[in-house]
Design a protein around this motif. Structure first.
Motif, mmCIF file in Angstrom:
data_model
loop_
_atom_site.group_PDB
_atom_site.id
_atom_site.type_symbol
_atom_site.label_atom_id
_atom_site.label_comp_id
_atom_site.label_asym_id
_atom_site.label_seq_id
_atom_site.Cartn_x
_atom_site.Cartn_y
_atom_site.Cartn_z
ATOM 1 N N SER A 1 0.821 -1.212 0.000
ATOM 2 C CA SER A 1 0.000 0.000 0.000
ATOM 3 C C SER A 1 0.852 1.258 0.000
ATOM 4 C CB SER A 1 -0.925 -0.001 1.218
ATOM 5 O OG SER A 1 -0.174 0.031 2.419
ATOM 6 N N LYS A 2 2.054 1.170 0.540
ATOM 7 C CA LYS A 2 2.939 2.336 0.557
ATOM 8 C C LYS A 2 3.591 2.580 -0.800
ATOM 9 C CE LYS A 2 4.102 2.045 5.477
ATOM 10 N NZ LYS A 2 5.186 1.841 6.481
ATOM 11 N N ARG B 1 2.470 1.350 -3.799
ATOM 12 C CA ARG B 1 1.550 1.314 -4.930
ATOM 13 C C ARG B 1 1.308 2.701 -5.519
ATOM 14 N NH1 ARG B 1 -4.114 -0.807 -3.241
ATOM 15 N NH2 ARG B 1 -3.830 1.008 -1.887
ATOM 16 N N ASP B 2 1.186 3.710 -4.657
ATOM 17 C CA ASP B 2 0.842 5.047 -5.124
ATOM 18 C C ASP B 2 2.050 5.961 -5.260
ATOM 19 O OD1 ASP B 2 -1.874 4.367 -5.162
ATOM 20 O OD2 ASP B 2 -2.081 4.810 -3.016
#
Length: 757
Positions: free
Chosen positions: A35-36, A38-39
């Motif tokens: 999640s860190k 990915r964006d």
């Protein structure tokens, strides 16, 4: 979690921690790290490389753990779609790293994992269970489609599109149709994309192929005193209203992306023998595809940042970061394709003048490279505060948020970054405004390729963006297809042999043009320092072809708004009207039977291409055009010589025009005179003389009188009467008389007096 910890966990889980708990703790840790990353932005590559490897290491441990303990995990309740989610995450990581680095091995690894998900049907069991699982399955297919598009796996792309349609229909039957409106748009996007990017557009790989393109080591050397720069990074962005795209990858950006990569040559790309699984996908096979697709002899691909509808702040952040990371021998390519806005005809001159004035003042008074002329204390600028936006001239619109907003990019946004070498390609109807960059650089002179300011007329269509994207971009990425589309020729209208012949001719001609540039004495340093880079050299040569074609194409002939420009200018030896450029265009037109679409006859020869200059070139033919003589250029050479051996005098009389031509040694029956579409065609050919082959008693001692052709073409004046043309041949002289139209006599209106009763 280290590998040692994983191993120790495997040895002790049976007596202390259940396998499922170890597994789900690994899943939770991997999800947090994913999640860190990915964006994270695809630029600032060096900063995030280490973190990527940490995340990938966790997922590698997780994948290995579930493989080694699959039976126990399934007994504990592990679902197949949960395994598919892990594989999908790993594939996403690989694709994201490809987008950051342009390393094809990451792209191939992403393909491998997505293919395994499809083949083993990890999501199939959950399709009818929950709406969330159905969306996950559709997302997986959409992501796999993107990977296959970029990897140019066309057969798999079409297979996945059919699979996506089938799964979407099935989801609509199980769930509410309103839950899948967005997916209907996704299907429409990819179908429209493939309709435009046809097999015809991919006759030749868009990537740089060592089979079809010159090897970098074979490129001609420029002077040793000139530094050699290489394309290291590229920023690609395209936005037009109702543009063809898939997800955030527009058709024009996709073509530029492909054009700036090396064509793989491994067995992975070449093999077409793919085993099929239960639902039509390729069956499982060995994992190390990347070893086949990666060619260690190829240099690394230039890194590319793809921006979709960027705000100016986003664009500047990416541009600043890449310039900061650019190596000392690197060039940054900026490709911008968008609709433009123009204030006035002289906008570029006004911008240039304002930038030059601003350069003097800002270097002395401002510490910020982005200082505006409006904030400058220099009173000599003569600008009012409210006039600044108007005097900035044209811009490119990368969004729909109104006029001159945060989605507009101006030439002044790029100028501060000309401290580094830039190769700028502007494809827009407002491209002229970006000429202002030239002469306003902050340190390094920029190279610019500027598209025509008016849309290029394509046969059979009303605008140049339909049906296959921007014509200028197609010329830069697929010049043969662009030439055919310009003439309205589709892939099904000609045999493959025709395209092969044309491709060989175009490739040979562009290589000759490259050699001409490299050996030119007056080649600008800006072009000389990038000529050794295969990607930039190819773009430049294709630009020359585009300029030559549009200059000689009848609908755009002598119309500046339809012609592309480059800055700084290139040597005169490669002007569109030069013999070498005209030869190539005529040859290409002849192959496709379209010579009548171009202005190539001698009556439009410009001063720099006078008949005496042509005669000199023909006399030097063995040295200058030896390669072309092996190609269809031989036809052009014969026609040129036929023209030169047919001198003509033209006279105008009150009632007619008279064309007098010397054509000795012919018979009247061997001379042809015709008028076609307002052009007078005259040709003649001598018969073969007596020889020892047809007369056994005759022995040829010397033969100097060769069979020769005569040919001339003349564009007839508007007042010519094409119905009254006469030709008389006497004593080796042909006289053609073309009558003039009888002018209509204006009659004085007759006055009639009408009696009133």
């Amino acid at each position: 979690m280290s590998q040692q910890h994983i191993n120790s966990t495997n040895l002790s889980y049976s007596s202390s921690i259940p396998v499922s708990e170890v597994y789900w703790s690994l899943v939770e840790k991997a999800d947090k790290k994913f999640s860190k990353i990915r964006d994270l932005p695809y630029y600032e590559r060096n900063r995030y490389d280490t973190y990527f490897y940490k995340v990938f290491k966790v997922y590698t441990q997780l994948w290995k753990f579930q493989q080694e303990n699959r039976e126990k995990l399934v007994e504990a309740g592990l679902k197949r779609y949960e395994i598919g989610e892990i594989a999908s995450r790993i594939a996403q990581l690989y694709f994201g790293q490809y987008m950051r680095t342009s390393d094809m091995s990451y792209l191939s690894e992403s393909y491998i994992f997505y293919e395994a998900i499809l083949t083993r049907e990890y999501f199939r069991d959950g399709l009818h269970q929950h709406l969330n699982l159905a969306n996950k399955q559709l997302r997986f297919l959409a992501r796999f489609l993107m990977v296959c598009l970029v990897l140019n796996r066309r057969e798999m792309v079409h297979q996945l599109v059919n699979q996506l349609k089938m799964w979407l229909d099935e989801c609509k039957r199980v769930f509410q149709e309103t839950d899948f409106k967005e997916w209907k748009l996704v299907v429409q996007e990819i179908v429209r994309f493939l309709k435009a990017d046809t097999a015809f557009m991919n006759i030749r790989p868009l990537r740089y192929s060592l089979v079809l393109d010159p090897r970098p080591d074979d490129l001609p050397h420029v002077s040793a005193s000139v530094r050699s720069l290489k394309l290291r990074d590229a920023i690609l962005s395209s936005y037009h209203h109702n543009e063809i795209k898939f997800s955030e990858l527009t058709l024009d950006t996709f073509r530029m992306l492909q054009c700036l990569e090396w064509e793989p040559s491994g067995s992975f790309y070449q093999s077409s023998n793919i085993k099929t699984g239960q639902n039509g996908g390729p069956g499982p096979s060995r994992i190390n595809y990347s070893q086949d697709i990666a060619d260690p002899s190829l240099p690394p691909n230039p890194r590319k940042a793809i921006l979709y509808r960027p705000s100016v702040t986003h664009f500047l952040a990416v541009l600043a970061t890449i310039c900061e990371e650019l190596p000392h021998d690197g060039v940054l390519l900026i490709y911008l394709s968008a609709s433009g806005a123009r204030n006035s005809i002289n906008a570029a001159e006004n911008i240039n003048r304002n930038f030059q004035s601003h350069t003097i003042s800002s270097d002395a008074t401002s510490a910020s490279p982005l200082s505006s002329p409006c904030n400058s204390p220099n009173p000599t600028l003569g600008l009012n505060k409210g006039d600044c936006m108007d005097d900035l001239g044209g811009c490119l619109h990368f969004g729909t948020r109104g006029h001159r907003g945060l989605n507009c990019i101006y030439p002044s946004d790029i100028i501060p970054f000309t401290r580094r070498p830039l190769f700028i390609v502007i494809d827009s109807d407002g491209s002229e405004a970006f000429k202002a960059i030239k002469g306003s650089e902050k340190g390094e002179p920029a190279a610019l390729l500027i598209s025509p300011s008016s849309t290029i007329p394509i046969a059979g269509t009303d605008f140049s963006r339909s049906p296959s994207g921007s014509s200028f971009t197609i010329f830069l990425t697929a010049p043969l297809q662009a030439f055919c589309l310009l003439l309205g020729i589709l892939g099904s209208e000609n045999e493959m042999d025709t395209y092969t012949e044309a491709e060989k001719l175009l490739s040979s001609s562009l290589n000759d043009w490259g050699s001409t540039l490299a050996t030119s004495d007056n080649l600008d340093l800006v072009w000389a320092q990038i000529l050794r880079d295969p990607f930039l050299r190819r773009l430049l040569l294709r630009f020359l072809f585009c300029r030559a074609v549009l200059t000689l194409y009848k609908p755009t002939f002598n119309k500046k708004e339809f012609l592309p420009e480059c800055m700084p200018s290139l040597p005169d030896s490669l002007l569109p009207t030069s013999t070498i450029c005209r030869t190539t265009v005529l040859q290409m037109a002849h192959i496709f039977g379209a010579t009548d679409r171009f202005i190539l006859s001698e009556e439009i020869i410009l001063p720099e291409n006078r008949p005496e200059d042509m005669e000199k070139a023909l006399n030097n033919m063995p040295e200058e055009m030896e390669k072309m003589l092996q190609q269809p250029a031989r036809r052009y050479v014969k026609d040129a010589r036929a023209i030169l051996r047919t001198p003509a005098d033209i006279y105008e009389y009150p009632s007619h025009y008279s064309f007098i031509l010397d054509m000795p040694g012919l018979e009247a029956s061997n001379i042809k005179v015709k008028v076609d579409n307002g052009i007078l065609h005259i040709s003649g050919k001598k018969k073969k003389g007596q020889s020892a082959e047809n007369e056994g008693a005759v022995k040829a001692i010397r033969i100097e009188r060769r069979r020769a052709r005569n040919m001339r073409k003349f564009t007839l004046p508007q007042d010519s009467n094409l119905e009254e043309v006469k030709a008389i041949y006497k004593d080796g002289v042909l006289t053609v008389t073309v009558a003039k139209k009888v002018p209509e006599v204006s009659r004085k209106p007759k006055t009639v007096t009408i009696p009133v009763s």
